[in-house]
Design a protein around this motif. Structure first.
Motif, PDB file in Angstrom:
ATOM      1  N   ASN A  83       0.818  -1.209   0.000  1.00 37.19           N
ATOM      2  CA  ASN A  83       0.000   0.000   0.000  1.00 37.19           C
ATOM      3  C   ASN A  83       0.858   1.268   0.000  1.00 37.19           C
ATOM      4  OD1 ASN A  83      -2.421  -1.404  -0.034  1.00 37.19           O
ATOM      5  ND2 ASN A  83      -2.606  -1.459   2.190  1.00 37.19           N
ATOM      6  N   ALA A  84       2.100   1.125   0.484  1.00 29.88           N
ATOM      7  CA  ALA A  84       3.022   2.264   0.488  1.00 29.88           C
ATOM      8  C   ALA A  84       3.781   2.382  -0.837  1.00 29.88           C
ATOM      9  CB  ALA A  84       4.007   2.140   1.638  1.00 29.88           C
ATOM     10  N   GLY A  85       3.561   1.416  -1.752  1.00 28.09           N
ATOM     11  CA  GLY A  85       4.196   1.463  -3.062  1.00 28.09           C
ATOM     12  C   GLY A  85       5.666   1.137  -3.064  1.00 28.09           C
ATOM     13  N   LEU A  86       6.104   0.238  -2.171  1.00 29.15           N
ATOM     14  CA  LEU A  86       7.524  -0.071  -2.022  1.00 29.15           C
ATOM     15  C   LEU A  86       7.851  -1.489  -2.496  1.00 29.15           C
ATOM     16  CD1 LEU A  86       7.943   1.422   1.558  1.00 29.15           C
ATOM     17  CD2 LEU A  86       8.626   2.490  -0.595  1.00 29.15           C
ATOM     18  N   ASP A  87       9.111  -1.690  -2.896  1.00 34.37           N
ATOM     19  CA  ASP A  87       9.614  -3.029  -3.198  1.00 34.37           C
ATOM     20  C   ASP A  87       9.751  -3.801  -1.895  1.00 34.37           C
ATOM     21  OD1 ASP A  87      10.125  -2.640  -6.040  1.00 34.37           O
ATOM     22  OD2 ASP A  87      11.784  -1.351  -5.433  1.00 34.37           O
ATOM     23  N   VAL A  88       9.649  -5.137  -1.972  1.00 33.26           N
ATOM     24  CA  VAL A  88       9.758  -5.951  -0.769  1.00 33.26           C
ATOM     25  C   VAL A  88      10.622  -7.176  -1.028  1.00 33.26           C
ATOM     26  CG1 VAL A  88       7.622  -7.224  -1.278  1.00 33.26           C
ATOM     27  CG2 VAL A  88       8.455  -7.124   1.070  1.00 33.26           C
ATOM     28  N   THR A  89      11.389  -7.556  -0.030  1.00 33.25           N
ATOM     29  CA  THR A  89      12.168  -8.785  -0.100  1.00 33.25           C
ATOM     30  C   THR A  89      12.047  -9.521   1.228  1.00 33.25           C
ATOM     31  OG1 THR A  89      14.359  -9.753  -0.511  1.00 33.25           O
ATOM     32  CG2 THR A  89      14.314  -7.637   0.640  1.00 33.25           C
ATOM     33  N   TYR A  90      12.128 -10.828   1.166  1.00 34.13           N
ATOM     34  CA  TYR A  90      11.935 -11.671   2.347  1.00 34.13           C
ATOM     35  C   TYR A  90      13.180 -12.508   2.634  1.00 34.13           C
ATOM     36  CZ  TYR A  90       7.018 -10.820   1.199  1.00 34.13           C
ATOM     37  OH  TYR A  90       5.825 -10.225   0.898  1.00 34.13           O
ATOM     38  N   SER A  91      13.475 -12.684   3.901  1.00 37.63           N
ATOM     39  CA  SER A  91      14.428 -13.722   4.294  1.00 37.63           C
ATOM     40  C   SER A  91      13.709 -14.579   5.335  1.00 37.63           C
ATOM     41  CB  SER A  91      15.706 -13.121   4.871  1.00 37.63           C
ATOM     42  OG  SER A  91      15.436 -12.354   6.024  1.00 37.63           O
ATOM     43  N   GLY A  92      13.184 -15.694   4.890  1.00 39.35           N
ATOM     44  CA  GLY A  92      12.488 -16.570   5.826  1.00 39.35           C
ATOM     45  C   GLY A  92      11.028 -16.808   5.496  1.00 39.35           C
ATOM     46  N   SER A  93      10.542 -16.285   4.401  1.00 39.84           N
ATOM     47  CA  SER A  93       9.155 -16.534   3.993  1.00 39.84           C
ATOM     48  C   SER A  93       9.087 -16.678   2.478  1.00 39.84           C
ATOM     49  CB  SER A  93       8.246 -15.381   4.414  1.00 39.84           C
ATOM     50  OG  SER A  93       8.050 -15.361   5.807  1.00 39.84           O
ATOM     51  N   PRO A  94       8.253 -17.599   2.015  1.00 43.26           N
ATOM     52  CA  PRO A  94       7.551 -18.631   2.792  1.00 43.26           C
ATOM     53  C   PRO A  94       8.465 -19.825   3.069  1.00 43.26           C
ATOM     54  CG  PRO A  94       6.990 -18.840   0.488  1.00 43.26           C
ATOM     55  CD  PRO A  94       7.897 -17.652   0.579  1.00 43.26           C
ATOM     56  N   ARG A  95       8.165 -20.551   4.126  1.00 41.42           N
ATOM     57  CA  ARG A  95       8.970 -21.719   4.491  1.00 41.42           C
ATOM     58  C   ARG A  95       8.181 -23.022   4.471  1.00 41.42           C
ATOM     59  NH1 ARG A  95      13.010 -19.641   9.346  1.00 41.42           N
ATOM     60  NH2 ARG A  95      14.557 -18.670   7.982  1.00 41.42           N
ATOM     61  N   THR A  96       6.883 -22.946   4.228  1.00 39.89           N
ATOM     62  CA  THR A  96       6.066 -24.156   4.125  1.00 39.89           C
ATOM     63  C   THR A  96       5.108 -24.014   2.952  1.00 39.89           C
ATOM     64  OG1 THR A  96       4.296 -23.345   5.563  1.00 39.89           O
ATOM     65  CG2 THR A  96       6.145 -24.476   6.647  1.00 39.89           C
ATOM     66  N   ILE A  97       4.604 -25.157   2.492  1.00 40.96           N
ATOM     67  CA  ILE A  97       3.623 -25.152   1.403  1.00 40.96           C
ATOM     68  C   ILE A  97       2.413 -24.306   1.773  1.00 40.96           C
ATOM     69  CG2 ILE A  97       1.930 -26.611   0.216  1.00 40.96           C
ATOM     70  CD1 ILE A  97       4.560 -26.934  -1.058  1.00 40.96           C
ATOM     71  N   PHE A  98       1.966 -24.416   3.013  1.00 41.91           N
ATOM     72  CA  PHE A  98       0.796 -23.649   3.454  1.00 41.91           C
ATOM     73  C   PHE A  98       1.061 -22.157   3.374  1.00 41.91           C
ATOM     74  CE2 PHE A  98      -1.489 -21.390   6.828  1.00 41.91           C
ATOM     75  CZ  PHE A  98      -2.803 -21.675   6.470  1.00 41.91           C
ATOM     76  N   GLU A  99       2.235 -21.718   3.852  1.00 38.71           N
ATOM     77  CA  GLU A  99       2.547 -20.295   3.800  1.00 38.71           C
ATOM     78  C   GLU A  99       2.607 -19.802   2.361  1.00 38.71           C
ATOM     79  OE1 GLU A  99       6.034 -19.297   6.233  1.00 38.71           O
ATOM     80  OE2 GLU A  99       5.575 -21.113   7.355  1.00 38.71           O
ATOM     81  N   ALA A 100       3.122 -20.636   1.478  1.00 41.55           N
ATOM     82  CA  ALA A 100       3.288 -20.233   0.078  1.00 41.55           C
ATOM     83  C   ALA A 100       1.961 -20.213  -0.666  1.00 41.55           C
ATOM     84  CB  ALA A 100       4.275 -21.164  -0.626  1.00 41.55           C
ATOM     85  N   PHE A 101       1.129 -21.257  -0.471  1.00 43.79           N
ATOM     86  CA  PHE A 101      -0.052 -21.426  -1.320  1.00 43.79           C
ATOM     87  C   PHE A 101      -1.376 -21.406  -0.562  1.00 43.79           C
ATOM     88  CE2 PHE A 101       3.570 -23.472  -3.405  1.00 43.79           C
ATOM     89  CZ  PHE A 101       3.574 -22.769  -4.599  1.00 43.79           C
ATOM     90  N   GLY A 102      -1.317 -21.418   0.780  1.00 44.98           N
ATOM     91  CA  GLY A 102      -2.541 -21.339   1.560  1.00 44.98           C
ATOM     92  C   GLY A 102      -3.438 -22.548   1.390  1.00 44.98           C
ATOM     93  N   ASP A 103      -4.741 -22.356   1.619  1.00 46.40           N
ATOM     94  CA  ASP A 103      -5.726 -23.413   1.449  1.00 46.40           C
ATOM     95  C   ASP A 103      -7.048 -22.755   1.050  1.00 46.40           C
ATOM     96  OD1 ASP A 103      -6.736 -22.295   3.792  1.00 46.40           O
ATOM     97  OD2 ASP A 103      -6.015 -23.917   5.078  1.00 46.40           O
ATOM     98  N   GLU A 104      -8.153 -23.460   1.211  1.00 45.29           N
ATOM     99  CA  GLU A 104      -9.449 -22.921   0.791  1.00 45.29           C
ATOM    100  C   GLU A 104      -9.855 -21.680   1.577  1.00 45.29           C
ATOM    101  OE1 GLU A 104     -12.263 -26.058   1.036  1.00 45.29           O
ATOM    102  OE2 GLU A 104     -11.437 -27.188  -0.653  1.00 45.29           O
ATOM    103  N   GLU A 105      -9.335 -21.553   2.795  1.00 41.74           N
ATOM    104  CA  GLU A 105      -9.744 -20.438   3.653  1.00 41.74           C
ATOM    105  C   GLU A 105      -8.668 -19.363   3.799  1.00 41.74           C
ATOM    106  OE1 GLU A 105     -10.908 -22.071   7.372  1.00 41.74           O
ATOM    107  OE2 GLU A 105     -12.634 -23.161   6.552  1.00 41.74           O
ATOM    108  N   ASN A 106      -7.438 -19.691   3.428  1.00 39.98           N
ATOM    109  CA  ASN A 106      -6.328 -18.765   3.640  1.00 39.98           C
ATOM    110  C   ASN A 106      -5.571 -18.523   2.341  1.00 39.98           C
ATOM    111  OD1 ASN A 106      -6.098 -18.612   6.840  1.00 39.98           O
ATOM    112  ND2 ASN A 106      -6.463 -20.757   6.293  1.00 39.98           N
ATOM    113  N   LYS A 107      -5.324 -17.263   2.043  1.00 43.15           N
ATOM    114  CA  LYS A 107      -4.595 -16.885   0.832  1.00 43.15           C
ATOM    115  C   LYS A 107      -3.096 -16.961   1.112  1.00 43.15           C
ATOM    116  CE  LYS A 107      -6.374 -13.486  -1.324  1.00 43.15           C
ATOM    117  NZ  LYS A 107      -6.824 -12.120  -1.666  1.00 43.15           N
ATOM    118  N   GLY A 108      -2.382 -17.773   0.340  1.00 41.99           N
ATOM    119  CA  GLY A 108      -0.942 -17.904   0.518  1.00 41.99           C
ATOM    120  C   GLY A 108      -0.192 -16.698  -0.024  1.00 41.99           C
ATOM    121  N   LEU A 109       1.090 -16.603   0.331  1.00 39.90           N
ATOM    122  CA  LEU A 109       1.891 -15.452  -0.077  1.00 39.90           C
ATOM    123  C   LEU A 109       2.062 -15.364  -1.587  1.00 39.90           C
ATOM    124  CD1 LEU A 109       4.758 -15.302   2.579  1.00 39.90           C
ATOM    125  CD2 LEU A 109       2.886 -13.682   2.268  1.00 39.90           C
TER     126      LEU A 109
END
Length: 229
Positions: A83-109
């Protein structure tokens, strides 16, 4: 359009170092999941919060944070940065399939990134090092007790060259047996993300993480098309 940079790598591969370089040189916002989570689990509030106490135990045992807890934490941060219009980088995410792709109720990264940044602006790097290198780097790691920056290669002092505070270790987290648990977690829970990404047509850029960080960064910068400063 703003960029998203994801690093997939075992402990000690230099995810944080490379993300910090992107932040310091090119203005990316670095979401350090481990450090942010660590601040939460050792906060004053954690003493009476059963969820934070659970995550503290996971952290100290070398086990990944609970994926649903991590996903919410990182998704909230990502939306604020976007929302601030900035580039982003991660060290440590995503680390699991769920975090990456979520499920029917949760939107993954990955889905979240596609929606707010666009797939063409997402860059995924796998930094490769041997397990022996991982154990050596982590077991010998020292960080600043104040600013958290790692001890520089070749520095034989006892204080941080940036702020002057005493250097310290990360305790149990970087003990050899804990590192082995963390490596096992990486093999079993993080590496499967790569196969899912490849099956969905994403490009993963392989980077050798054994050389000095500035050489690793040069390759990453070239992929991103960033000009030298």
């Amino acid at each position: 359009m703003k960029k998203v940079v994801i690093f997939i790598a075992p402990p000690g591969a230099g995810k944080g170092t490379q993300a910090n370089l992107l932040a310091g040189l090119y203005g990316f916002v670095h979401i350090d999941t481990g450090r942010y989570g660590q601040n939460l689990i050792y906060s004053k509030e954690s003493e009476s919060d059963p969820i934070l106490l659970r995550e503290r135990k996971n952290f100290e045992d070398g086990v990944l944070f609970t994926p649903s807890w991590t996903l919410k934490m990182v998704s909230d941060l990502t939306l604020r940065i976007a929302n601030a219009g900035l580039d982003v980088t991660y060290s440590g995410s995503p680390r699991t399939i769920f975090e990456a792709f979520g499920d029917e109720e949760n939107k993954g990264l990955i889905t979240l990134h596609n929606e707010i940044f666009g797939r063409e602006n997402m860059y995924i790097f796998r930094i490769n090092i041997d397990e022996e290198t991982s154990i050596k780097r982590n077991s010998q790691r020292q960080v600043c007790s104040l600013c958290g920056l790692p001890k520089l290669a070749g520095d034989h002092g006892k204080t941080c060259v940036v702020c002057g505070a005493l250097l310290t270790t990360r305790g149990k987290l970087d003990e050899v047996e804990t590192i082995k648990v963390r490596l096992s977690q990486y093999r079993e829970r993080t590496r499967p993300i790569e196969e899912r990404l490849k099956s969905e047509g994403y490009t993963i850029h392989d980077i050798d993480g054994e050389p000095a960080p500035y050489l690793v960064f040069e390759k990453i910068r070239n992929v991103l098309g960033l000009k030298k400063i």
